[in-house]
Design an enzyme around this catalytic site. Structure first.
Site, PDB file in Angstrom:
ATOM      1  N   GLU A  29      -9.630  -0.519   5.600  1.00 15.58           N
ATOM      2  CA  GLU A  29     -10.121  -0.069   6.894  1.00 15.58           C
ATOM      3  C   GLU A  29     -11.454  -0.757   7.235  1.00 15.58           C
ATOM      4  OE1 GLU A  29      -8.515   1.798   8.889  1.00 15.58           O
ATOM      5  OE2 GLU A  29      -7.250   3.184   7.793  1.00 15.58           O
ATOM      6  N   ASP A  70       0.832  -1.208   0.000  1.00  8.85           N
ATOM      7  CA  ASP A  70       0.000   0.000   0.000  1.00  8.85           C
ATOM      8  C   ASP A  70       0.869   1.260   0.000  1.00  8.85           C
ATOM      9  OD1 ASP A  70       0.990  -0.104   2.601  1.00  8.85           O
ATOM     10  OD2 ASP A  70      -0.948  -0.450   3.544  1.00  8.85           O
ATOM     11  N   HIS A 110      -7.305  -2.948  10.645  1.00 15.65           N
ATOM     12  CA  HIS A 110      -7.083  -2.838   9.199  1.00 15.65           C
ATOM     13  C   HIS A 110      -5.915  -3.724   8.778  1.00 15.65           C
ATOM     14  CE1 HIS A 110      -4.237   0.885   9.724  1.00 15.65           C
ATOM     15  NE2 HIS A 110      -3.522  -0.209   9.628  1.00 15.65           N
ATOM     16  N   ASN A 163      -7.112  -0.740  14.661  1.00 14.93           N
ATOM     17  CA  ASN A 163      -8.548  -0.925  14.393  1.00 14.93           C
ATOM     18  C   ASN A 163      -8.812  -2.175  13.548  1.00 14.93           C
ATOM     19  OD1 ASN A 163      -7.567  -0.177  11.916  1.00 14.93           O
ATOM     20  ND2 ASN A 163      -8.929   1.572  11.634  1.00 14.93           N
TER      21      ASN A 163
HETATM   22  P1  PGA Z   1       2.796  -0.895  12.445  1.00 13.09           P
HETATM   23  O1  PGA Z   1       1.616  -0.746  11.399  1.00 13.09           O
HETATM   24  O2  PGA Z   1       3.539  -2.151  12.050  1.00 13.09           O
HETATM   25  O3  PGA Z   1       3.619   0.340  12.269  1.00 13.09           O
HETATM   26  O4  PGA Z   1       2.171  -1.030  13.796  1.00 13.09           O
HETATM   27  C1  PGA Z   1       0.769  -1.801  11.122  1.00 13.09           C
HETATM   28  C2  PGA Z   1      -0.378  -1.372  10.274  1.00 13.09           C
HETATM   29  O5  PGA Z   1      -0.955  -0.294  10.505  1.00 13.09           O
HETATM   30  O6  PGA Z   1      -0.772  -2.130   9.360  1.00 13.09           O
END
Ligand code: PGA
Length: 254
Positions: free
Chosen positions: A143, A67, A138, A136
């Site tokens: 999302e 992404d 995602h 959350n």
């Molecule tokens: P993080 O992000 O590894 O920085 O916690 C994970 C995500 O938001 O998919």
């Protein structure tokens, strides 16, 4: 589904790296979907170390970015591509021809999606998809509320993720939209590696494993993926009801 729980982040990263390497080596198609974010960084270090000591040859691997934030590409400090360039592609001197990555600065983001889908087809599908998880639930920039049927698409970013996402940047950025592989892409990957580290991820890991599978909590869909492996450190695993004493056949502590 298999769940691996390690005492520390480093042990978790080492185990995940070993498994990604084995899965990629055993796979005929060599397309690795690669996620940015803080969590997989340790695993990338392990893979890099093995390449540098010539224990591992990845010259036939191809890479697909999971992404990117809309309006950004590798030239933007803090973007997904920027972090992965620093953490993975530059140290391994990966030729850009071996990489497909959403250009969030492109004027036609739909075309970026089409190019991505072509790249996936050209390389026989995604062999292994590496994923982190948002607070959350995602996965990628899918999302809560996102259809499980979507392939690559432009996504609206939730308020929570817009706030949490500021951690990747040195100055405040507008993070209203992103461009991401869809859940349909991830469910078609042969193997999925989901990583979570730290006690701030414990609640979402518990929900992901225990709550009803629903678009309200995107990561729950992964439980329907037969090639799912989840890697947790002790912090991320601490609220989940299975633990050392429960004898779950698919749970490994090491
Ligand atoms: P993080 O992000 O590894 O920085 O916690 C994970 C995500 O938001 O998919």
């Amino acid at each position: 589904m298999e769940i691996f729980v390690a005492d520390t982040y480093q042990q978790m990263s080492m185990k995940a790296a070993q498994d990604v390497i084995h899965l990629m080596q055993a796979s005929q198609n060599k397309l690795l979907c690669i996620a940015s974010g803080d969590t997989p960084a340790g695993m990338y270090k392990e893979i890099i170390a093995k390449v540098k000591t010539e224990e591992l040859d990845i010259t036939d691997w191809k890479f697909l970015g999971l992404d990117e934030w809309a309006g950004m590409n590798g030239h933007d400090e803090g973007s997904c591509r920027y972090h992965l360039d620093k953490q993975f592609f530059y140290p391994l001197q990966i030729n850009t021809e071996r990489v497909s990555f959403f250009n969030g600065r492109a004027t036609d983001l739909e075309k970026e999606c089409a190019t991505t889908e072509d790249f996936i087809k050209q390389h026989g599908g995604i062999a292994v998809a590496i994923l982190g998880i948002g607070l959350n639930g995602h996965i990628g920039m899918n999302e809560p509320g996102t259809s499980f049927l979507l392939y690559s698409h432009v996504a609206q970013i939730s308020q929570e993720t817009q706030t949490v996402g500021q951690k990747y940047f040195t100055t405040a950025r507008q993070l209203s939209h992103g461009i991401t592989l869809g859940i349909a892409n991830l469910m078609e990957a042969r193997h999925v590696i989901l990583l979570a580290s730290g006690s701030n991820k414990a609640a979402i890991i518990k929900k992901t494993l225990e709550e009803e599978i629903s678009e309200k909590l995107p990561a729950t869909v992964l439980r329907q993926h037969t090639g799912l492996k989840i890697y947790l450190d002790a912090g991320a695993a601490q609220l989940h009801s299975i633990n050392k004493n429960h004898g779950c056949p698919n749970l490994y502590w090491y």
